[in-house]
Design a protein around this motif. Structure first.
Motif, PDB file in Angstrom:
ATOM      1  N   ARG A  34     -39.764  12.869 -83.073  1.00  0.00           N
ATOM      2  CA  ARG A  34     -39.004  13.948 -82.428  1.00  0.00           C
ATOM      3  C   ARG A  34     -39.571  14.316 -81.058  1.00  0.00           C
ATOM      4  O   ARG A  34     -38.819  14.523 -80.100  1.00  0.00           O
ATOM      5  CB  ARG A  34     -39.031  15.197 -83.315  1.00  0.00           C
ATOM      6  CG  ARG A  34     -38.265  15.034 -84.609  1.00  0.00           C
ATOM      7  CD  ARG A  34     -38.478  16.249 -85.484  1.00  0.00           C
ATOM      8  NE  ARG A  34     -37.720  16.144 -86.719  1.00  0.00           N
ATOM      9  CZ  ARG A  34     -37.006  17.138 -87.246  1.00  0.00           C
ATOM     10  NH1 ARG A  34     -36.965  18.318 -86.660  1.00  0.00           N
ATOM     11  NH2 ARG A  34     -36.340  16.963 -88.360  1.00  0.00           N
ATOM     12  N   GLU A  35     -40.915  14.421 -80.968  1.00  0.00           N
ATOM     13  CA  GLU A  35     -41.537  14.824 -79.698  1.00  0.00           C
ATOM     14  C   GLU A  35     -41.289  13.785 -78.612  1.00  0.00           C
ATOM     15  O   GLU A  35     -41.184  14.119 -77.430  1.00  0.00           O
ATOM     16  CB  GLU A  35     -43.057  15.020 -79.845  1.00  0.00           C
ATOM     17  CG  GLU A  35     -43.505  15.714 -81.130  1.00  0.00           C
ATOM     18  CD  GLU A  35     -43.461  14.780 -82.340  1.00  0.00           C
ATOM     19  OE1 GLU A  35     -44.223  13.800 -82.335  1.00  0.00           O
ATOM     20  OE2 GLU A  35     -42.666  15.019 -83.272  1.00  0.00           O
ATOM     21  N   PHE A  36     -41.204  12.503 -79.019  1.00  0.00           N
ATOM     22  CA  PHE A  36     -40.945  11.452 -78.041  1.00  0.00           C
ATOM     23  C   PHE A  36     -39.527  11.582 -77.491  1.00  0.00           C
ATOM     24  O   PHE A  36     -39.297  11.443 -76.284  1.00  0.00           O
ATOM     25  CB  PHE A  36     -41.156  10.061 -78.672  1.00  0.00           C
ATOM     26  CG  PHE A  36     -41.066   8.945 -77.677  1.00  0.00           C
ATOM     27  CD1 PHE A  36     -42.185   8.549 -76.956  1.00  0.00           C
ATOM     28  CD2 PHE A  36     -39.854   8.301 -77.433  1.00  0.00           C
ATOM     29  CE1 PHE A  36     -42.098   7.528 -76.006  1.00  0.00           C
ATOM     30  CE2 PHE A  36     -39.762   7.283 -76.488  1.00  0.00           C
ATOM     31  CZ  PHE A  36     -40.885   6.893 -75.776  1.00  0.00           C
ATOM     32  N   VAL A  37     -38.575  11.871 -78.370  1.00  0.00           N
ATOM     33  CA  VAL A  37     -37.180  12.050 -77.942  1.00  0.00           C
ATOM     34  C   VAL A  37     -37.088  13.217 -76.953  1.00  0.00           C
ATOM     35  O   VAL A  37     -36.439  13.114 -75.906  1.00  0.00           O
ATOM     36  CB  VAL A  37     -36.246  12.313 -79.156  1.00  0.00           C
ATOM     37  CG1 VAL A  37     -34.808  12.533 -78.692  1.00  0.00           C
ATOM     38  CG2 VAL A  37     -36.317  11.152 -80.150  1.00  0.00           C
ATOM     39  N   VAL A  38     -37.778  14.302 -77.277  1.00  0.00           N
ATOM     40  CA  VAL A  38     -37.768  15.486 -76.402  1.00  0.00           C
ATOM     41  C   VAL A  38     -38.375  15.147 -75.040  1.00  0.00           C
ATOM     42  O   VAL A  38     -37.835  15.527 -73.987  1.00  0.00           O
ATOM     43  CB  VAL A  38     -38.528  16.661 -77.073  1.00  0.00           C
ATOM     44  CG1 VAL A  38     -38.766  17.798 -76.083  1.00  0.00           C
ATOM     45  CG2 VAL A  38     -37.756  17.166 -78.294  1.00  0.00           C
ATOM     46  N   MET A  39     -39.471  14.383 -75.040  1.00  0.00           N
ATOM     47  CA  MET A  39     -40.121  13.978 -73.793  1.00  0.00           C
ATOM     48  C   MET A  39     -39.169  13.146 -72.923  1.00  0.00           C
ATOM     49  O   MET A  39     -39.058  13.377 -71.716  1.00  0.00           O
ATOM     50  CB  MET A  39     -41.395  13.180 -74.132  1.00  0.00           C
ATOM     51  CG  MET A  39     -42.215  12.730 -72.956  1.00  0.00           C
ATOM     52  SD  MET A  39     -41.625  11.199 -72.201  1.00  0.00           S
ATOM     53  CE  MET A  39     -42.099   9.991 -73.444  1.00  0.00           C
ATOM     54  N   VAL A  40     -38.456  12.217 -73.557  1.00  0.00           N
ATOM     55  CA  VAL A  40     -37.524  11.358 -72.812  1.00  0.00           C
ATOM     56  C   VAL A  40     -36.367  12.193 -72.241  1.00  0.00           C
ATOM     57  O   VAL A  40     -35.969  12.014 -71.074  1.00  0.00           O
ATOM     58  CB  VAL A  40     -36.974  10.222 -73.716  1.00  0.00           C
ATOM     59  CG1 VAL A  40     -35.813   9.496 -73.042  1.00  0.00           C
ATOM     60  CG2 VAL A  40     -38.091   9.240 -74.061  1.00  0.00           C
ATOM     61  N   LEU A  41     -35.846  13.106 -73.029  1.00  0.00           N
ATOM     62  CA  LEU A  41     -34.732  13.951 -72.559  1.00  0.00           C
ATOM     63  C   LEU A  41     -35.160  14.767 -71.336  1.00  0.00           C
ATOM     64  O   LEU A  41     -34.414  14.883 -70.357  1.00  0.00           O
ATOM     65  CB  LEU A  41     -34.257  14.877 -73.684  1.00  0.00           C
ATOM     66  CG  LEU A  41     -33.474  14.191 -74.803  1.00  0.00           C
ATOM     67  CD1 LEU A  41     -33.285  15.137 -75.985  1.00  0.00           C
ATOM     68  CD2 LEU A  41     -32.106  13.709 -74.306  1.00  0.00           C
ATOM     69  N   LYS A  42     -36.366  15.310 -71.380  1.00  0.00           N
ATOM     70  CA  LYS A  42     -36.868  16.103 -70.255  1.00  0.00           C
ATOM     71  C   LYS A  42     -37.095  15.224 -69.030  1.00  0.00           C
ATOM     72  O   LYS A  42     -36.742  15.598 -67.906  1.00  0.00           O
ATOM     73  CB  LYS A  42     -38.174  16.806 -70.645  1.00  0.00           C
ATOM     74  CG  LYS A  42     -37.949  17.988 -71.577  1.00  0.00           C
ATOM     75  CD  LYS A  42     -39.213  18.425 -72.294  1.00  0.00           C
ATOM     76  CE  LYS A  42     -40.256  18.985 -71.354  1.00  0.00           C
ATOM     77  NZ  LYS A  42     -41.489  19.355 -72.113  1.00  0.00           N
ATOM     78  N   ALA A  43     -37.660  14.039 -69.242  1.00  0.00           N
ATOM     79  CA  ALA A  43     -38.024  13.169 -68.115  1.00  0.00           C
ATOM     80  C   ALA A  43     -36.800  12.555 -67.439  1.00  0.00           C
ATOM     81  O   ALA A  43     -36.707  12.536 -66.208  1.00  0.00           O
ATOM     82  CB  ALA A  43     -38.956  12.057 -68.608  1.00  0.00           C
TER      83      ALA A  43
END
Ligand code: NFA
Length: 101
Positions: A34-43
């Motif tokens: 989940r945290e990786f998905v959130v990081m990609v969405l932000k980036a």
């Protein structure tokens, strides 16, 4: 004679089509953290942390979630970049770009 005003014989007005918008869709999978998905969405999509969490959770629960809409080239590039970040990290994370109805 030269000052006689004659109306134009034809008036041509070409309508400018608004470029079609494409939605970028985040697809759920069982492996990407989940945290990786959130990081990609932000980036890639420049969302806030809260927005990214909301989009990630919606995709997690419903199977997919629209991230945002863009002109075609922007949507396709962002979907590819985001999908690629997952692939480089060994995750099956997937974003698609599809035309809006
Ligand atoms: N379903 C993933 C998990 O439980 C998280 C996820 C959400 C992945 C949205 C892809 C898209 N770790």
């Amino acid at each position: 004679m030269s000052d006689v005003v004659t109306p134009p014989k034809t008036v041509t007005r070409t309508k400018t089509e608004r470029p079609k918008l494409y939605k970028v869709v985040l697809l759920n999978d069982d492996f990407t953290p989940r945290e990786f998905v959130v990081m990609v969405l932000k980036a890639v999509f420049r969302t806030t942390e809260d927005e990214a969490s909301r989009i990630m959770i919606t995709a997690h629960q419903k199977g997919a979630c629209v991230v945002s809409v863009y002109p075609r080239d922007v949507a396709e590039t962002k979907a590819m970049e985001a999908t690629d970040l997952g692939r480089q990290a060994g995750f099956p994370l997937m974003f698609t770009a599809e035309p809006e109805e």
